[in-house]
Design an enzyme around this catalytic site. Structure first.
Site, PDB file in Angstrom:
ATOM      1  N   GLU A 300      36.329  45.144  42.642  1.00 15.57           N
ATOM      2  CA  GLU A 300      37.581  44.584  43.150  1.00 15.57           C
ATOM      3  C   GLU A 300      38.523  44.227  41.994  1.00 15.57           C
ATOM      4  OE1 GLU A 300      38.572  43.708  46.626  1.00 15.57           O
ATOM      5  OE2 GLU A 300      40.339  43.816  45.371  1.00 15.57           O
ATOM      6  N   ASP A 304      42.114  45.962  41.233  1.00 14.90           N
ATOM      7  CA  ASP A 304      43.334  45.156  41.284  1.00 14.90           C
ATOM      8  C   ASP A 304      44.129  45.276  39.992  1.00 14.90           C
ATOM      9  OD1 ASP A 304      42.367  44.376  43.724  1.00 14.90           O
ATOM     10  OD2 ASP A 304      41.992  42.292  43.178  1.00 14.90           O
ATOM     11  N   SER A 510      42.484  46.268  49.862  1.00 17.25           N
ATOM     12  CA  SER A 510      42.415  45.758  48.490  1.00 17.25           C
ATOM     13  C   SER A 510      43.163  46.638  47.511  1.00 17.25           C
ATOM     14  CB  SER A 510      40.967  45.752  48.021  1.00 17.25           C
ATOM     15  OG  SER A 510      40.349  44.581  48.380  1.00 17.25           O
TER      16      SER A 510
END
Ligand SMILES: *[C@@H]1O[C@H](CO)[C@@H](O)[C@H](O)[C@H]1NC(C)=O
Ligand SMILES: *[C@@H]1O[C@H](CO)[C@@H](O)[C@H](O)[C@H]1NC(C)=O
Ligand SMILES: *[C@@H]1O[C@H](CO)[C@@H](O)[C@H](O)[C@H]1NC(C)=O
Ligand SMILES: *[C@@H]1O[C@H](CO)[C@@H](O)[C@H](O)[C@H]1NC(C)=O
Length: 591
Positions: A300, A304, A510
């Site tokens: 993640e 990001d 995400s």
């Protein structure tokens, strides 16, 4: 006689409204779960001497004024547009009434809590005090236990309900940690690896095809399955823009769950997919015991930072790693804080006078698992950031209208679509997911209607049009008067991410949120470079003049809860929102 009457009538109400000694033991329930939060089981009583930070959120006396100001400074049609509030101005509007502050102080004093030992937020609306379990239990008429999450084997100290002396109810908004079980590991991480999707090792071939950025014809067909920054920059029409306000403009990426963004992986990513950015870096800010381990790159976190930076380079990117604590060890006598990730981060960031103009966060919970008092307090903190000129993006969730059987937790076990929080907060911009070129809504794209927050007026025209077309489909499964989301969308599948030196394919909303936030950071750069205020809270703009700068996505659906979910169509829909960004067009609209 007259005098006596005056005395009587004057005295009686005086005595009734100002009791000399408030009663601190006539408890009234503040929040109670009717059933054990799903996935959790009772492990045993919490050790009486276990110490933790208790946050007490006082009612903010002028919060309605703050929200009114937020809407005015965010509405492009209003005279006050762009005249954001300073930290001090916000602090004044969130301050509690002095009666609230006094009463809460006497309550703490009555419990022998040293008034010098607590931390007070800038506005005085949050008090943080260190207490033992036994002290908290006496103050809140509750019992704290250790609960175990069966899926992740995590332990937390929480309560199934808590109370406050009745006199405090009109003065206290929330006390935490109490009944919010969603914790650092069990928060749903809205990204997943896609081992079945082939990865590409370099996109120099793709880059060479991008002769005429912004034209769909020049977005290579490979972008239908494998997404790189080049694909997104072409698709969202940012390729020809060079940021210049890099001394003031910043993009913040929020990380939780001990997810670490890796420096070396970012360089590898740039070498393969954004060669002009090689050598540039991001900075890390550690919040509340957050860490920055470079030996454990997170999927993640890397997703990001690589896409936020890949879209917004050379805008400075800051990764905020919010800790909380290591998991609670039931037999350890010296545990540290408990975890309240959003409160920890928001209390930290609101205390800063200089904050990034744009934020992206890719974490969320089912709204029904977040107590209403906690959700309301957190959502109001996003309003404070918005009033200060910050644009806040959240991913909409990866379960369509809801995962599994979607039973309500109010004791009735009714099947209902399951909205996500903070996606459902009206003061954030929620980002859903698309795939393919030309773009379609993707089936996992989280979307729906809040059961906590009413529909804000900025979206009523757009949402009514959708509901009219929807007719009776899904009637009874969702709240027609709730805040509807997502607001916008961006690609969410086949993202090429470097993790531990290897390229992996990653999907999820995400991926969509940092992508959209990257475009917003470029728009803020353009505003700042021209001497204008940053965009701030985006939704009033997006649902009015800004809509013309979005590509309406008209196909796709988001099944879940044993239904076909909702379907995308012309205009706003709960799969793709108003659509995906066209930077060039938005730039012209925000002049
Ligand atoms: C509060 O939780 C306790 C268990 O910790 C339970 O015995 C009690 O009945 C609950 N009270 C309410 C009002 O739900
Ligand atoms: C990025 O910053 C980190 C932390 O300061 C540092 O260790 C790393 O070497 C930097 N990378 C580059 C390419 O400058
Ligand atoms: C529907 O949303 C409103 C807020 O707009 C809320 O007050 C109400 O309780 C919700 N209804 C249900 C059944 O959740
Ligand atoms: C891209 O941006 C340019 C201006 O920079 C604009 O003229 C054009 O319409 C935009 N969209 C597309 C698809 O080219």
């Amino acid at each position: 006689m007259l005098w006596l009457q005056a005395l009587l009538f004057g005295l009686v109400p005086f005595c009734a409204s100002k009791p000399l000694l408030p009663r601190w033991d006539d408890f009234q329930v503040k929040h109670a779960w009717v059933e054990m939060p799903r996935g959790w089981e009772l492990h045993g009583p919490a050790p009486a001497d276990y110490r933790f930070n208790l946050r007490i959120g006082l009612k903010q006396a002028r919060i309605e004024e703050l929200i009114a100001a937020l809407y005015e400074v965010s509405d492009p049609a209003h005279d006050r547009y762009g005249q954001h509030l300073s930290k001090d101005e916000v602090d004044v509007l969130v301050a509690p009434h002095s009666d609230s502050a006094d009463l809460v102080e006497s309550w703490l004093t009555a419990h022998d809590i040293d008034t010098n030992a607590y931390h007070r937020s800038g506005g005085g609306d949050w008090l943080t005090v260190e207490v033992s379990v036994s002290e908290a239990e006496r103050m809140l008429g509750t019992q704290y236990n250790v609960y175990r999450h069966s899926g992740s084997d995590d332990y937390v100290v929480r309560a199934l309900n808590y109370s406050l002396p009745s006199i405090l109810h009109e003065h206290v908004a929330v006390v935490a940690p109490t009944t919010y079980f969603g914790t650092i590991k069990s928060m749903k991480k809205t990204s997943f690896l896609q081992p079945h999707i082939p990865t590409i090792e370099s996109d120099t071939d793709i880059a060479s095809l991008l002769i005429n950025p912004g034209s769909l014809a020049t977005v290579p067909s490979s972008c239908s399955t494998t997404i790189t920054p080049s694909c997104l920059r072409a698709l969202y029409n940012t390729t020809s823009y060079t940021p210049t306000a890099t001394a003031v403009n910043k993009l913040g990426i929020c990380g939780y769950l001990e997810e670490f963004a890796n420096f070396a992986d970012l360089q590898t990513f740039f070498e393969r997919f954004r060669t002009d950015a090689v050598g540039s870096n991001f900075t890390v800010v550690l919040v509340n015991g957050g860490e920055n381990s470079q030996s454990e790159p997170g999927v993640e976190a890397n997703l990001d930072i690589q896409y936020a930076d890949g879209m917004s380079f050379p805008t400075p990117n800051i990764y905020f790693s919010t800790g909380g604590s290591p998991p609670f060890i039931p037999d350890d006598n010296t545990p540290t804080n408990t975890n309240e990730p959003y409160l920890d981060f928001l209390n930290f960031i609101l205390a800063q006078s200089d904050v990034p103009q744009t934020f992206t966060t890719s974490y969320g919970d089912d709204e029904q698992t977040v107590p209403l008092d906690y959700a309301t307090s957190v959502c109001n903190m996003f309003a404070q950031l918005g009033a200060r000129g910050v644009s806040i993006m959240f991913s909409s969730g990866d379960d369509g209208v809801g995962a599994g059987d979607c039973l309500s937790n109010d004791g009735t076990n009714t099947q209902r679509f399951q909205p996500n929080f903070p996606a459902s907060c009206p003061f954030v911009t929620t980002v859903g997911a698309t795939f393919r070129v030309p773009e379609e809504g993707i089936s996992f794209s989280g979307g729906g209607f809040s059961n906590y927050f009413a529909q804000p007026s900025y979206q009523s025209t757009a949402v009514s049009a959708f509901l009219t077309k929807l007719g009776t489909t899904n009637a009874g499964l969702f709240n027609v008067s709730g805040r509807a989301y997502p607001d916008v969308s961006a690609q969410g599948e086949g993202f090429q991410v470097v993790i531990g030196g290897r390229v992996e394919s990653v999907a999820g909303t995400s991926a969509s949120s940092p992508t959209f936030a990257g475009v917003v950071a470029l728009l803020n750069d353009f505003r700042l470079a021209n001497g204008n205020a940053p965009l701030g809270f985006l939704n009033p703009l997006l649902y009015s003049t800004g809509a013309a700068g979005l590509n309406d996505i008209t196909s796709g659906s988001n099944p879940g809860c044993d239904t076909n979910g909702f379907s995308a169509g012309t205009g706003w829909d709960p799969i793709t929102g108003l659509g995906t960004p066209d930077f060039g067009k938005l730039q012209a609209l925000i002049g």
